[in-house]
Scaffold this motif. Sequence first.
Motif, PDB file in Angstrom:
ATOM      1  N   ARG A  51     -31.378 -12.029  16.677  1.00 18.03           N
ATOM      2  CA  ARG A  51     -31.497 -13.370  16.094  1.00 18.03           C
ATOM      3  C   ARG A  51     -30.144 -14.085  16.043  1.00 18.03           C
ATOM      4  O   ARG A  51     -29.976 -15.068  15.318  1.00 18.03           O
ATOM      5  N   VAL A  54     -27.780 -15.023  12.486  1.00 20.83           N
ATOM      6  CA  VAL A  54     -28.388 -14.476  11.263  1.00 20.83           C
ATOM      7  C   VAL A  54     -28.136 -12.980  11.191  1.00 20.83           C
ATOM      8  O   VAL A  54     -27.688 -12.448  10.162  1.00 20.83           O
ATOM      9  N   ASP A  55     -28.428 -12.283  12.274  1.00 19.54           N
ATOM     10  CA  ASP A  55     -28.189 -10.837  12.294  1.00 19.54           C
ATOM     11  C   ASP A  55     -26.705 -10.506  12.235  1.00 19.54           C
ATOM     12  O   ASP A  55     -26.315  -9.474  11.681  1.00 19.54           O
ATOM     13  N   LEU A  58     -25.747 -10.710   8.619  1.00 19.51           N
ATOM     14  CA  LEU A  58     -26.237  -9.515   7.920  1.00 19.51           C
ATOM     15  C   LEU A  58     -25.359  -8.306   8.234  1.00 19.51           C
ATOM     16  O   LEU A  58     -25.105  -7.469   7.356  1.00 19.51           O
ATOM     17  N   LEU A 109     -26.634 -19.932   4.220  1.00 18.67           N
ATOM     18  CA  LEU A 109     -27.610 -19.553   5.234  1.00 18.67           C
ATOM     19  C   LEU A 109     -28.832 -18.894   4.610  1.00 18.67           C
ATOM     20  O   LEU A 109     -29.980 -19.255   4.922  1.00 18.67           O
ATOM     21  N   PHE A 110     -28.608 -17.938   3.704  1.00 22.42           N
ATOM     22  CA  PHE A 110     -29.715 -17.170   3.148  1.00 22.42           C
ATOM     23  C   PHE A 110     -30.429 -17.898   2.007  1.00 22.42           C
ATOM     24  O   PHE A 110     -31.410 -17.390   1.474  1.00 22.42           O
ATOM     25  N   TYR A 115     -34.838 -17.671   5.783  1.00 21.79           N
ATOM     26  CA  TYR A 115     -33.990 -16.475   5.746  1.00 21.79           C
ATOM     27  C   TYR A 115     -33.836 -15.904   4.332  1.00 21.79           C
ATOM     28  O   TYR A 115     -33.047 -14.978   4.129  1.00 21.79           O
ATOM     29  N   ASP A 118     -34.326 -12.171   4.015  1.00 22.73           N
ATOM     30  CA  ASP A 118     -33.188 -11.406   4.538  1.00 22.73           C
ATOM     31  C   ASP A 118     -32.074 -11.333   3.502  1.00 22.73           C
ATOM     32  O   ASP A 118     -31.451 -10.286   3.315  1.00 22.73           O
TER      33      ASP A 118
END
Length: 236
Positions: A51, A54-55, A58, A109-110, A115, A118
Motif C-alpha cells: 500500500r 501507508v505500509d 506502519l 494519516l491514521f 486508515y 491501521d
Amino acid sequence: MSDASTDDPTDALIDAALMHVPFDGWSETTFRAAIADADVPRAVARGLFPRGPVDLALAFHARGDRRMAARLREQSLDGLRMRDKIARAVRLRIEASEDREAVRRGMTLFALPVYAADGTRALWNTADAIWMALGDTSDDLNWYTKRATLSGVYSATVLYWLGDESPGAQETWAFLDRRIDDVMRVESAKAAVRKLPLMGSLMDLQNRMVTRVRPPRNARDIPGSRQGTHAAHPFD
C-alpha cells in the motif's frame, strides 16, 4: 541504532522517507522519493509495502517499538515499581520515535477513516510491545485491560509531546507521571468500592461473567478465545 544491516531495504526506505515526510507527509510523493533516494528497485519496494506510504508509515512505527524493546533490555529495572517501569518504557518508546514531524504526519494519516483501523492496531501493538518487554505474563482479561489502559496513557502522552517545547521534553515526562498516577488512583478507588458489601458482590458477579476471557493465540487476533480468571490492576 539499526535493526538490521545497512543493506536492509526496509530500513533504507524508512530512513530515506524521513527526509521527505516533513514536507510531503506519508504520501505517494514521499514513497517514490524514498525509492529513488534509497536506490531500491521499485518492485522490491512495492513488494515490501503493497500500500505504499501507508505500509511504510506502519513500518516506521513498528521500528520504534523494536528499538524501544532493545533499549529497555539494556537498562536495569531492578528495584523499580511497576509504574516506574512503565514510565521508563513509555519514555523510551517516545524517544525512539526519532522524528517528531514524522509522528505528527503519521497521526494525521491514521486519523483518516480509511486508515483508522491501521492506526488503532499500531497503537495496540505498541502497548503490547511495552508489556511484553516488561515481562508481562497475564493470560486472562488482564491481558486486554493492561493494553487498553496503557494505550490511553501512551497516546495522550504522545499528543502532549508533539506540542512540548520544554528542554529535554521534561514537561512531557511530568505529564506521563501524572497520567500513570491517575490510573493508580482510579484503581485504588475501585479496590475501595469492592470492599463495600453490595458493590463488592456486584463486581464479583461482573468478574465471574468475564472469567473465561483469554488473550488471542495470535497477537493480531482481537478478541481472543474465552476461558478464564479475575480482573486485576492494569499496571500490576
